[in-house]
Structures are given as structure tokens and as C-alpha cells.
Design an enzyme around this catalytic site. Structure first.
Site, mmCIF file in Angstrom:
data_model
loop_
_atom_site.group_PDB
_atom_site.id
_atom_site.type_symbol
_atom_site.label_atom_id
_atom_site.label_comp_id
_atom_site.label_asym_id
_atom_site.label_seq_id
_atom_site.Cartn_x
_atom_site.Cartn_y
_atom_site.Cartn_z
ATOM 1 N N ALA A 9 56.626 39.976 -3.621
ATOM 2 C CA ALA A 9 56.052 38.724 -4.100
ATOM 3 C C ALA A 9 54.553 38.802 -3.851
ATOM 4 C CB ALA A 9 56.661 37.526 -3.388
ATOM 5 N N SER A 10 53.784 38.060 -4.628
ATOM 6 C CA SER A 10 52.329 38.207 -4.565
ATOM 7 C C SER A 10 51.687 37.557 -3.356
ATOM 8 C CB SER A 10 51.690 37.642 -5.845
ATOM 9 O OG SER A 10 52.121 38.378 -6.971
ATOM 10 N N THR A 11 52.206 36.392 -2.931
ATOM 11 C CA THR A 11 51.563 35.665 -1.850
ATOM 12 C C THR A 11 52.558 35.259 -0.781
ATOM 13 O OG1 THR A 11 51.901 33.457 -2.798
ATOM 14 C CG2 THR A 11 49.974 34.694 -3.563
#
Length: 207
Positions: A9-11
Site C-alpha cells: 500500500a502507498s501510505t
């Protein structure tokens, strides 16, 4: 056949393990034996990802690299995507994408059928990787345009940016002081922050 799950996931606000249950069920359905689960919160535009690199180092020839979708594996530049593909190929891994049926068929396909499916599958994965990269570039461009529009409307406007998390900052400093030989990756995991944050704190405090 052994399978290594890669979840990204990005964040920190997103859950890298969100797709874990679905991928575990998928692996069972396909008769795959899960030997490792690698999850991390990091941008797909970065090639240097600790968990992905750990997976590639651990996996053995003939194993499966299982991901939910191509964009979970890559939003890389073309050059970095080529590098990652070459690494996967050199390791002898089979890339299986849960939402790409042609990649499932490769697990069982043999002979001329397997060769044909391999060509088709590689073309589709390349196409999806390109689409993921273009989507990321458009997203960045939209953000840039939005900032420029705000600046044009108000010349004195400045982006607020993120405030420093004092508690996390102190935790990282404490870990660096108590464990001077600990790597930045290890400190980041213990402090639950990004590696870049650790390097920034190290640089600014000269610990």
C-alpha cells in the site's frame, strides 16, 4: 509449488495487508503452498523496497510471486520495471497476478501451450504496468496543476505541508542513540515510520 505473497500500500493510512485473506484463499484454490508473506507501506514508484527485495532474495527458482494486481507490484518507470522483470526472470520465479487469469494458467500450462501463454501473459503484464505508471503520472500532474492554480489565485499561498510528529521523532532519536549499529530499515520498522524519515532525523540531529 511454493508461493510468496507480496502486499503493498502507498501510505501508512492504507492497509498493506488488506488483500492478504483473498490471496491466501486464492493460493489454496490453486494448490499453492504459502511460504512467505511480505507486506509494506511504500510507493510503487520505488524499486528499492525492503520487503520486495527480501522476497526476491528468499524465493527460489520455480517459486511463485503472487500479487493482487500489477499496480501493487509496480508503478515503476520503464527502466526500473525492466530491471524488476529481469530480476524476477533471473531468479526463475513465476509471477502470478490474482486479477489476471492468463497468469494463473501458467502455473499448470506446459509445452507449446505454456510457451504461448507465457508470451501472451508477459504482454498483458507489461501493458498493465504501463497503465499503472501512466495513472500515477496523471495523478502527480493533477496535484501539481492544483497547487499551481492555488498559487495563481493567491500569490502568497503556500502549501501547509505535514507537521513534525514529535513523539515519533523522539522515538527514532532514542533508538539511534541506544542502538548505533542498527540499520535505518530496522529503526524504521521499530518506530513505525518510513526509512526516509530515519535518514532525515539522522542528518538533522547528526546522531
Amino acid at each position: 509449488m511454493n508461493a510468496h505473497l507480496y502486499l503493498r500500500a502507498s501510505t501508512k493510512d492504507q492497509d498493506a495487508n488488506r488483500a492478504k485473506v483473498a490471496l491466501e484463499a486464492f493460493a489454496i484454490e490453486k494448490g499453492l503452498t504459502i511460504t512467505g508473506v511480505y507486506a509494506e507501506n511504500i510507493s510503487g514508484t520505488k524499486l528499492n523496497r525492503p520487503e520486495l527485495l527480501s522476497l526476491l532474495d528468499t524465493a527460489e527458482s520455480g517459486d511463485v510471486l503472487l500479487v493482487e494486481s500489477v499496480d501493487r507490484l509496480s508503478r515503476l518507470s520503464q527502466a526500473d520495471w525492466d530491471t524488476l522483470k529481469a530480476t524476477i526472470k533471473a531468479k526463475g520465479l513465476r509471477l502470478v497476478v490474482a486479477d489476471l487469469p492468463t497468469s494463473h494458467m501458467l502455473v499448470e500450462a506446459k509445452g507449446i501451450t505454456g510457451q504461448i501463454m507465457d508470451v501472451i501473459n508477459n504482454m498483458l503484464i507489461d501493458l498493465m504496468a504501463t497503465m499503472a505508471r501512466l495513472d500515477q503520472e496523471k495523478r502527480v500532474e493533477r496535484i501539481k496543476q492544483g497547487l499551481e492554480n492555488k498559487k495563481a489565485a493567491d500569490p502568497e499561498w503556500k502549501p501547509a505541508g505535514k507537521g513534525r510528529n514529535a513523539a515519533k521523532w523522539e522515538k527514532v532519536k532514542s533508538l539511534m542513540q541506544k542502538h548505533p549499529k542498527m540499520s535505518a530499515d530496522e529503526i524504521a520498522k521499530l518506530a513505525e515510520c518510513g526509512v526516509a524519515t530515519v535518514y532525515r532525523i539522522k542528518r538533522e540531529t547528526s546522531v
